[in-house]
Design a protein around this motif. Structure first.
Motif, PDB file in Angstrom:
ATOM      1  N   ARG A  38      -4.325   0.191  -7.838  1.00 43.97           N
ATOM      2  CA  ARG A  38      -3.113  -0.391  -8.399  1.00 43.97           C
ATOM      3  C   ARG A  38      -3.363  -1.858  -8.743  1.00 43.97           C
ATOM      4  O   ARG A  38      -3.928  -2.608  -7.943  1.00 43.97           O
ATOM      5  CB  ARG A  38      -1.949  -0.294  -7.405  1.00 43.97           C
ATOM      6  CG  ARG A  38      -0.656  -0.929  -7.884  1.00 43.97           C
ATOM      7  CD  ARG A  38       0.490  -0.604  -6.951  1.00 43.97           C
ATOM      8  NE  ARG A  38       0.293  -1.141  -5.609  1.00 43.97           N
ATOM      9  CZ  ARG A  38       0.788  -0.562  -4.511  1.00 43.97           C
ATOM     10  NH1 ARG A  38       1.491   0.553  -4.600  1.00 43.97           N
ATOM     11  NH2 ARG A  38       0.580  -1.120  -3.326  1.00 43.97           N
ATOM     12  N   ASP A  48      -6.262  -3.100  -6.451  1.00 43.24           N
ATOM     13  CA  ASP A  48      -6.349  -2.736  -5.045  1.00 43.24           C
ATOM     14  C   ASP A  48      -6.417  -1.230  -4.894  1.00 43.24           C
ATOM     15  O   ASP A  48      -5.620  -0.507  -5.490  1.00 43.24           O
ATOM     16  CB  ASP A  48      -5.131  -3.274  -4.273  1.00 43.24           C
ATOM     17  CG  ASP A  48      -5.066  -4.786  -4.294  1.00 43.24           C
ATOM     18  OD1 ASP A  48      -3.947  -5.322  -4.446  1.00 43.24           O
ATOM     19  OD2 ASP A  48      -6.125  -5.424  -4.163  1.00 43.24           O
ATOM     20  N   VAL A  50      -5.581   2.140  -3.436  1.00 45.04           N
ATOM     21  CA  VAL A  50      -4.439   2.650  -2.687  1.00 45.04           C
ATOM     22  C   VAL A  50      -4.709   4.031  -2.098  1.00 45.04           C
ATOM     23  O   VAL A  50      -4.069   4.400  -1.107  1.00 45.04           O
ATOM     24  CB  VAL A  50      -3.149   2.686  -3.533  1.00 45.04           C
ATOM     25  CG1 VAL A  50      -2.736   1.290  -3.950  1.00 45.04           C
ATOM     26  CG2 VAL A  50      -3.302   3.566  -4.753  1.00 45.04           C
ATOM     27  N   TYR A  58      -5.823   6.202   2.733  1.00 37.98           N
ATOM     28  CA  TYR A  58      -4.694   5.563   2.060  1.00 37.98           C
ATOM     29  C   TYR A  58      -4.518   4.142   2.571  1.00 37.98           C
ATOM     30  O   TYR A  58      -4.726   3.861   3.752  1.00 37.98           O
ATOM     31  CB  TYR A  58      -3.400   6.337   2.300  1.00 37.98           C
ATOM     32  CG  TYR A  58      -3.441   7.744   1.765  1.00 37.98           C
ATOM     33  CD1 TYR A  58      -3.765   8.823   2.596  1.00 37.98           C
ATOM     34  CD2 TYR A  58      -3.182   7.999   0.425  1.00 37.98           C
ATOM     35  CE1 TYR A  58      -3.838  10.108   2.096  1.00 37.98           C
ATOM     36  CE2 TYR A  58      -3.250   9.284  -0.089  1.00 37.98           C
ATOM     37  CZ  TYR A  58      -3.584  10.330   0.760  1.00 37.98           C
ATOM     38  OH  TYR A  58      -3.656  11.607   0.251  1.00 37.98           O
ATOM     39  N   ALA A  59      -4.093   3.270   1.670  1.00 34.19           N
ATOM     40  CA  ALA A  59      -3.726   1.917   2.082  1.00 34.19           C
ATOM     41  C   ALA A  59      -2.491   1.996   2.969  1.00 34.19           C
ATOM     42  O   ALA A  59      -1.651   2.889   2.816  1.00 34.19           O
ATOM     43  CB  ALA A  59      -3.446   1.056   0.855  1.00 34.19           C
ATOM     44  N   SER A  61       0.115   0.359   2.915  1.00 36.59           N
ATOM     45  CA  SER A  61       1.368   0.201   2.174  1.00 36.59           C
ATOM     46  C   SER A  61       1.882   1.515   1.588  1.00 36.59           C
ATOM     47  O   SER A  61       3.062   1.619   1.250  1.00 36.59           O
ATOM     48  CB  SER A  61       1.191  -0.826   1.055  1.00 36.59           C
ATOM     49  OG  SER A  61       0.197  -0.404   0.146  1.00 36.59           O
ATOM     50  N   VAL A  62       1.008   2.522   1.450  1.00 34.29           N
ATOM     51  CA  VAL A  62       1.431   3.783   0.837  1.00 34.29           C
ATOM     52  C   VAL A  62       1.277   4.964   1.773  1.00 34.29           C
ATOM     53  O   VAL A  62       1.676   6.088   1.424  1.00 34.29           O
ATOM     54  CB  VAL A  62       0.653   4.060  -0.471  1.00 34.29           C
ATOM     55  CG1 VAL A  62       0.758   2.869  -1.412  1.00 34.29           C
ATOM     56  CG2 VAL A  62      -0.793   4.421  -0.201  1.00 34.29           C
ATOM     57  N   ASP A  86       5.766  -0.885  -5.375  1.00 34.74           N
ATOM     58  CA  ASP A  86       4.776   0.050  -5.910  1.00 34.74           C
ATOM     59  C   ASP A  86       4.585  -0.143  -7.414  1.00 34.74           C
ATOM     60  O   ASP A  86       3.687   0.456  -8.015  1.00 34.74           O
ATOM     61  CB  ASP A  86       5.202   1.504  -5.655  1.00 34.74           C
ATOM     62  CG  ASP A  86       5.214   1.868  -4.184  1.00 34.74           C
ATOM     63  OD1 ASP A  86       6.056   2.698  -3.781  1.00 34.74           O
ATOM     64  OD2 ASP A  86       4.379   1.317  -3.430  1.00 34.74           O
ATOM     65  N   TYR A  90      -1.600   1.752 -12.603  1.00 37.01           N
ATOM     66  CA  TYR A  90      -2.446   2.569 -11.741  1.00 37.01           C
ATOM     67  C   TYR A  90      -3.639   3.094 -12.533  1.00 37.01           C
ATOM     68  O   TYR A  90      -3.480   3.598 -13.654  1.00 37.01           O
ATOM     69  CB  TYR A  90      -1.646   3.735 -11.153  1.00 37.01           C
ATOM     70  CG  TYR A  90      -0.692   3.298 -10.075  1.00 37.01           C
ATOM     71  CD1 TYR A  90       0.472   2.611 -10.387  1.00 37.01           C
ATOM     72  CD2 TYR A  90      -0.965   3.547  -8.736  1.00 37.01           C
ATOM     73  CE1 TYR A  90       1.345   2.184  -9.404  1.00 37.01           C
ATOM     74  CE2 TYR A  90      -0.102   3.138  -7.731  1.00 37.01           C
ATOM     75  CZ  TYR A  90       1.055   2.447  -8.074  1.00 37.01           C
ATOM     76  OH  TYR A  90       1.917   2.028  -7.080  1.00 37.01           O
TER      77      TYR A  90
END
Length: 115
Positions: A38, A48, A50, A58-59, A61-62, A86, A90
């Motif tokens: 992303r 970054d 994700v 997975y990061a 944040s997600v 978000d 992407y």
């Protein structure tokens, strides 16, 4: 020429769902590290990671909201319970192909999450 073609971006309300798709030659999914990156608006250079298909990484944040999957020659990112943060462009990526520095990128899909 090898291409990864993305589709599925768009505008979604916070809390909603969206699925991104990335189509390419099946051998890329077999012999490369497939990931979704992303790039937030205004950050010209930073992409970054994700999600990565191998190992289902997975990061933070997600985690728990996004799912990366493979369906035949299509690599997908299912985005559930999306948040305003978000929002971004992407990119799907096929990296370290054949355990070399060879990599391929999709053209990018814009995802905008509205309040």
């Amino acid at each position: 020429q090898v291409q990864l073609v993305e589709s599925g971006g768009g505008v979604v309300q916070a809390g909603g769902s969206l699925e991104l798709s990335c189509e390419g030659p099946g051998y890329l999914l077999n012999y490369c590290e497939m990931g979704w990156y992303r790039q937030a608006a205004g950050e010209a250079q930073a992409r970054d990671l994700v999600a990565r298909l191998r190992g289902r990484w997975y990061a933070d944040s997600v985690k728990g909201r996004f799912t990366a999957s493979r369906h035949n020659d299509t690599f997908t990112l299912l985005m559930n319970d999306v948040k305003i943060e978000d929002t971004g462009t992407y990119y799907c990526a096929a990296e370290k192909c054949w355990q070399t520095a060879t990599e391929y990128w999709g053209q990018g899909s814009q995802v905008t999450v509205n309040p």
